[in-house]
Design a protein around this motif. Structure first.
Motif, PDB file in Angstrom:
ATOM      1  N   GLU A   1      24.999  34.307  32.025  1.00 16.95           N
ATOM      2  CA  GLU A   1      26.398  33.863  32.405  1.00 16.95           C
ATOM      3  C   GLU A   1      27.156  33.750  31.109  1.00 16.95           C
ATOM      4  O   GLU A   1      26.769  33.949  29.942  1.00 16.95           O
TER       5      GLU A   1
ATOM      6  N   THR B   1      26.203  30.840  38.699  1.00 19.10           N
ATOM      7  CA  THR B   1      24.984  29.985  38.953  1.00 19.10           C
ATOM      8  C   THR B   1      24.631  30.188  40.371  1.00 19.10           C
ATOM      9  O   THR B   1      23.252  30.285  40.347  1.00 19.10           O
TER      10      THR B   1
ATOM     11  N   SER C   1      22.366  25.245  35.924  1.00 17.61           N
ATOM     12  CA  SER C   1      23.143  25.932  34.972  1.00 17.61           C
ATOM     13  C   SER C   1      22.355  25.472  33.611  1.00 17.61           C
ATOM     14  O   SER C   1      22.208  24.229  33.356  1.00 17.61           O
TER      15      SER C   1
ATOM     16  N   ASP D   1      23.118  30.794  29.652  1.00 18.79           N
ATOM     17  CA  ASP D   1      24.531  30.542  30.082  1.00 18.79           C
ATOM     18  C   ASP D   1      25.090  30.520  28.333  1.00 18.79           C
ATOM     19  O   ASP D   1      24.650  29.733  27.613  1.00 18.79           O
TER      20      ASP D   1
HETATM   21 MG    MG Z   1      27.164  28.347  35.671  1.00 18.24          MG
END
Ligand code: MG
Ligand code: ADP
Length: 158
Positions: free
Chosen positions: A125, A42, A60, A96
């Motif tokens: 991510e 992040t 995030s 994410d």
């Molecule tokens: Mg992260």
């Protein structure tokens, strides 16, 4: 395949690396980030967003899965007409996948529709959670926490 390795000593350096990396982006890239919690994914993305001229503080998207930001910078593209600056509306998608159980969940997010669009830059991510969906042409970035504040970062352009 081009592979580059970096070592950073603090989060500021990782953020700066993300900002520098953003200069290479033209639109259409899928950037996959791998590494444990706290490895710096992040943090790197925050720098990348800054490099794209996004003024917001990126956080995030773990619980939201995906956030989108409008890029406020004109990116240089090798257009067939001229080596010119083309003003496009580029969108940065920050994903994410930590909470995704499998690729099917990602499919239901409509994720694969975002790929292969030159007006999108996609940063993912925990990309390994959806590896079946990832396009072959992508950038892989591996983050490794090697103790205290030191991180090893490897960028592989496929
Ligand atoms: Mg992260
Ligand atoms: P991830 O998204 O991979 O889970 P984050 O970027 O959210 O990781 O968190 C990284 C954490 O580690 C932050 O608390 C940051 O301050 C800290 N940190 C310490 N050293 C570094 C470094 N060299 N690079 C990135 N983050 C670092």
């Amino acid at each position: 395949m081009v592979s580059k390795r970096y070592t950073t000593q603090n989060s500021k350096e990782t953020r700066a690396l993300g900002t520098k990396f953003a200069i290479s982006l033209k639109g259409g890239e899928v950037v996959c980030l791998y590494g444990n919690l706290g490895a710096g994914k992040t943090t790197f993305t925050q720098g990348l967003a800054l490099g794209l001229g996004i003024p917001k503080n990126i956080t995030s998207p773990t619980f939201i899965l995906i956030r989108e930001y409008q890029v406020n910078k004109t990116l240089t593209r090798n257009s067939s007409t001229r080596n010119s600056l083309t003003h496009q509306h580029i969108t940065l998608y920050h994903l994410d996948c930590y909470r995704l159980e499998n690729s099917t969940d990602a499919l239901s997010l409509g994720l694969s529709d975002l790929f292969n669009n030159p007006n999108n830059i996609i940063v993912i991510e925990w990309a390994e959670r959806i590896k079946e969906l990832l396009p072959e042409r992508r950038i892989d970035i591996y983050f490794e926490n090697v103790g205290d504040d030191e991180r090893k970062i490897k960028i592989i352009q496929n």
